[in-house]
Design a protein around this motif. Sequence first.
Motif, PDB file in Angstrom:
ATOM      1  N   ASN A 135      -5.401   0.292   2.469  1.00 51.70           N
ATOM      2  CA  ASN A 135      -6.710   0.086   1.852  1.00 51.70           C
ATOM      3  C   ASN A 135      -7.767  -0.132   2.934  1.00 51.70           C
ATOM      4  O   ASN A 135      -8.870   0.427   2.880  1.00 51.70           O
ATOM      5  CB  ASN A 135      -6.655  -1.120   0.917  1.00 51.70           C
ATOM      6  N   GLY A 136      -7.414  -0.944   3.942  1.00 46.16           N
ATOM      7  CA  GLY A 136      -8.338  -1.204   5.037  1.00 46.16           C
ATOM      8  C   GLY A 136      -8.629   0.031   5.865  1.00 46.16           C
ATOM      9  O   GLY A 136      -9.751   0.229   6.355  1.00 46.16           O
ATOM     10  N   ILE A 137      -7.613   0.893   6.029  1.00 42.43           N
ATOM     11  CA  ILE A 137      -7.807   2.151   6.761  1.00 42.43           C
ATOM     12  C   ILE A 137      -8.686   3.098   5.957  1.00 42.43           C
ATOM     13  O   ILE A 137      -9.610   3.722   6.485  1.00 42.43           O
ATOM     14  CB  ILE A 137      -6.448   2.810   7.064  1.00 42.43           C
ATOM     15  N   LYS A 138      -8.411   3.195   4.670  1.00 46.16           N
ATOM     16  CA  LYS A 138      -9.130   4.126   3.798  1.00 46.16           C
ATOM     17  C   LYS A 138     -10.627   3.819   3.734  1.00 46.16           C
ATOM     18  O   LYS A 138     -11.462   4.725   3.698  1.00 46.16           O
ATOM     19  CB  LYS A 138      -8.528   4.061   2.392  1.00 46.16           C
ATOM     20  N   TYR A 139     -10.965   2.516   3.745  1.00 44.22           N
ATOM     21  CA  TYR A 139     -12.366   2.124   3.582  1.00 44.22           C
ATOM     22  C   TYR A 139     -12.972   1.597   4.874  1.00 44.22           C
ATOM     23  O   TYR A 139     -13.783   0.683   4.878  1.00 44.22           O
ATOM     24  CB  TYR A 139     -12.482   1.089   2.465  1.00 44.22           C
ATOM     25  N   LYS A 140     -12.573   2.195   5.992  1.00 41.86           N
ATOM     26  CA  LYS A 140     -13.156   1.820   7.285  1.00 41.86           C
ATOM     27  C   LYS A 140     -14.601   2.305   7.364  1.00 41.86           C
ATOM     28  O   LYS A 140     -15.004   3.240   6.654  1.00 41.86           O
ATOM     29  CB  LYS A 140     -12.338   2.428   8.421  1.00 41.86           C
ATOM     30  N   SER A 141     -15.363   1.682   8.231  1.00 42.12           N
ATOM     31  CA  SER A 141     -16.748   2.096   8.454  1.00 42.12           C
ATOM     32  C   SER A 141     -16.819   3.036   9.647  1.00 42.12           C
ATOM     33  O   SER A 141     -16.116   2.852  10.636  1.00 42.12           O
ATOM     34  CB  SER A 141     -17.637   0.878   8.722  1.00 42.12           C
ATOM     35  N   GLU A 142     -17.658   4.035   9.548  1.00 45.93           N
ATOM     36  CA  GLU A 142     -17.866   4.978  10.659  1.00 45.93           C
ATOM     37  C   GLU A 142     -18.916   4.462  11.638  1.00 45.93           C
ATOM     38  O   GLU A 142     -19.167   5.076  12.661  1.00 45.93           O
ATOM     39  CB  GLU A 142     -18.305   6.343  10.118  1.00 45.93           C
ATOM     40  N   SER A 195      -5.388   2.524  -8.010  1.00 41.17           N
ATOM     41  CA  SER A 195      -4.116   1.930  -8.443  1.00 41.17           C
ATOM     42  C   SER A 195      -3.559   0.922  -7.442  1.00 41.17           C
ATOM     43  O   SER A 195      -2.772   0.055  -7.819  1.00 41.17           O
ATOM     44  CB  SER A 195      -3.076   3.023  -8.688  1.00 41.17           C
ATOM     45  N   GLY A 196      -3.944   1.035  -6.182  1.00 37.05           N
ATOM     46  CA  GLY A 196      -3.367   0.199  -5.128  1.00 37.05           C
ATOM     47  C   GLY A 196      -3.537  -1.284  -5.368  1.00 37.05           C
ATOM     48  O   GLY A 196      -2.560  -2.045  -5.345  1.00 37.05           O
ATOM     49  N   LEU A 197      -4.764  -1.736  -5.621  1.00 42.95           N
ATOM     50  CA  LEU A 197      -5.014  -3.160  -5.831  1.00 42.95           C
ATOM     51  C   LEU A 197      -4.395  -3.641  -7.139  1.00 42.95           C
ATOM     52  O   LEU A 197      -3.929  -4.780  -7.233  1.00 42.95           O
ATOM     53  CB  LEU A 197      -6.518  -3.448  -5.820  1.00 42.95           C
ATOM     54  N   PHE A 198      -4.381  -2.771  -8.149  1.00 41.01           N
ATOM     55  CA  PHE A 198      -3.766  -3.115  -9.433  1.00 41.01           C
ATOM     56  C   PHE A 198      -2.276  -3.403  -9.241  1.00 41.01           C
ATOM     57  O   PHE A 198      -1.746  -4.416  -9.718  1.00 41.01           O
ATOM     58  CB  PHE A 198      -3.954  -1.966 -10.421  1.00 41.01           C
ATOM     59  N   ILE A 199      -1.590  -2.509  -8.529  1.00 41.88           N
ATOM     60  CA  ILE A 199      -0.152  -2.671  -8.286  1.00 41.88           C
ATOM     61  C   ILE A 199       0.095  -3.925  -7.446  1.00 41.88           C
ATOM     62  O   ILE A 199       0.983  -4.731  -7.752  1.00 41.88           O
ATOM     63  CB  ILE A 199       0.417  -1.427  -7.590  1.00 41.88           C
ATOM     64  N   ALA A 200      -0.684  -4.093  -6.377  1.00 41.89           N
ATOM     65  CA  ALA A 200      -0.504  -5.245  -5.497  1.00 41.89           C
ATOM     66  C   ALA A 200      -0.695  -6.558  -6.257  1.00 41.89           C
ATOM     67  O   ALA A 200       0.087  -7.505  -6.094  1.00 41.89           O
ATOM     68  CB  ALA A 200      -1.481  -5.167  -4.323  1.00 41.89           C
ATOM     69  N   LYS A 201      -1.720  -6.617  -7.097  1.00 38.85           N
ATOM     70  CA  LYS A 201      -1.993  -7.835  -7.877  1.00 38.85           C
ATOM     71  C   LYS A 201      -0.819  -8.155  -8.800  1.00 38.85           C
ATOM     72  O   LYS A 201      -0.399  -9.322  -8.930  1.00 38.85           O
ATOM     73  CB  LYS A 201      -3.265  -7.645  -8.701  1.00 38.85           C
TER      74      LYS A 201
END
Length: 232
Positions: A135-142, A195-201
């Motif tokens: 998640n952190g990689i996917k939403y990195k800042s450029e 789905s990632g945060l939903f599954i993790a939660k």
Amino acid sequence: MLEYTEEGNARLRNFAYIVSHNLRSHSGSISSLITLLEEENKELSHNELFQYLDKAAENLAETILHLNEVVEISLSRTQKWERINLKRCISKTVESIAILSKKATVTILNEVKENFNFKTIPAYLQSIILNFLTNGIKYKSENRTSFIKVSSYSSGKYIVLQFQDNGFGIDLEKYRKDLFGMYKTFHNNPESKGSGLFIAKNQIDVLGGKIEVESEVDVGTTFKIYLPNEKK
């Protein structure tokens, strides 16, 4: 309705078994091919990409093993708790996505203390770690050099696992109530599935834990995962 639900659950269990069995077979084939390639081409063992491939195959096999454990847990309704070392668990997950983080130029800092040993369900914990790292990689800042810092500390009866990044950030005033909803996305990233945060939660809930979020748009996000320090 009860009969319909039971029939649906039985189908889902059968599906889970089929998927885990087939994945295990394919994973075994991939590992065998990698071994044969290395035996016939000794120079490959020094090739960086081949090393990444070998490590990815190894971690895939381990993930499938955990998937089988999840299926068994689902069927038997008994939770298999094992004592793990948190730092080593994170290191393994970081290794499994090394090529992904390298390609995205995101530095992952594992600052978890060496002595955090506790009982948990390894399959769930590994999945939780993987979700928050990717998640952190996917939403990195450029707009800046990107990092994800993983740290830990004790808080009462909990071990707190903290993921801090300097990425896009989330507008919590707007999205807080939907943050862990299924298929909820908060950015225009084409890879977002919601789905990632939903599954993790849900996995954190199964472990008896909780999660807190701090975030500021275009500054970064910190997720705090509270996991019970099981003594049993």
